[in-house]
Every structure is written in structure tokens, then in C-alpha cells.
Design an enzyme around this catalytic site. Structure first.
Site, PDB file in Angstrom:
ATOM      1  N   CYS A 225       2.226   1.652   7.424  1.00 52.86           N
ATOM      2  CA  CYS A 225       1.639   0.313   7.279  1.00 52.86           C
ATOM      3  C   CYS A 225       0.243   0.402   6.641  1.00 52.86           C
ATOM      4  CB  CYS A 225       1.574  -0.339   8.663  1.00 52.86           C
ATOM      5  SG  CYS A 225       0.586  -1.828   8.757  1.00 52.86           S
TER       6      CYS A 225
ATOM      7  N   CYS B 198      -2.547  -1.344   8.575  1.00 48.99           N
ATOM      8  CA  CYS B 198      -2.836  -0.566   9.796  1.00 48.99           C
ATOM      9  C   CYS B 198      -3.789   0.582   9.482  1.00 48.99           C
ATOM     10  CB  CYS B 198      -1.543  -0.001  10.393  1.00 48.99           C
ATOM     11  SG  CYS B 198      -0.355  -1.242  10.905  1.00 48.99           S
TER      12      CYS B 198
END
Length: 81
Positions: free
Chosen positions: A12, A15
């Protein structure tokens, strides 16, 4: 006492961008649990995380706030007060 559960994944992009902010918050003494959704499916399911990053703030084991997506450090710290 409030704690933060930070749900993320290695794949991600947002993230990875937000992780240093979470590490900084942890280094300032806040209780942060880093949870990789690919490695902790049971926690992902328990907290009904369907998108990452997701930040769950708990107080005495009860969810009091939830953010989906990256937020500013200031927004997060305001919810910790």
C-alpha cells in the site's frame, strides 16, 4: 488510556507514506500497534478493516475513533486528547 491500531500493508503506497508519521507518534510515547493486514487477518476481520491505511483509536478496549486513509499528525493527536 487511548491506544492506536494502525492497519496497513506492505504493498500500500499511502501506508508506506504515512508509516513514518505513525512511527514518530509512537516515539513520542503514544501506544501504537502496527498491524499488517496480510499477516493479521483475524484482527483485520475483528475490526472490520476493508481499506488501508485504517487507524483505530481505542480507549479501555472500546473503539472511540476510526480514520480510513492517511490523516495529518495533528488530526490524529487531537483525537488522542
Amino acid at each position: 488510556m487511548k491506544t492506536i491500531k494502525y492497519f496497513s500493508a506492505k504493498w500500500c503506497g499511502p501506508c508506506r507514506t504515512f508509516k513514518p508519521v505513525m512511527e514518530e507518534i509512537a516515539s513520542e510515547g503514544y501506544s501504537v500497534q502496527f498491524i499488517d493486514v496480510d499477516e493479521s487477518y483475524s484482527l483485520q476481520e475483528e475490526y472490520k478493516v476493508t481499506s488501508v491505511p485504517t487507524i483505530v483509536i481505542e480507549e479501555n478496549g472500546v473503539v472511540v475513533n476510526r480514520f480510513i486513509g492517511a490523516v495529518t499528525k495533528q488530526q490524529l493527536l487531537e483525537k488522542m486528547m
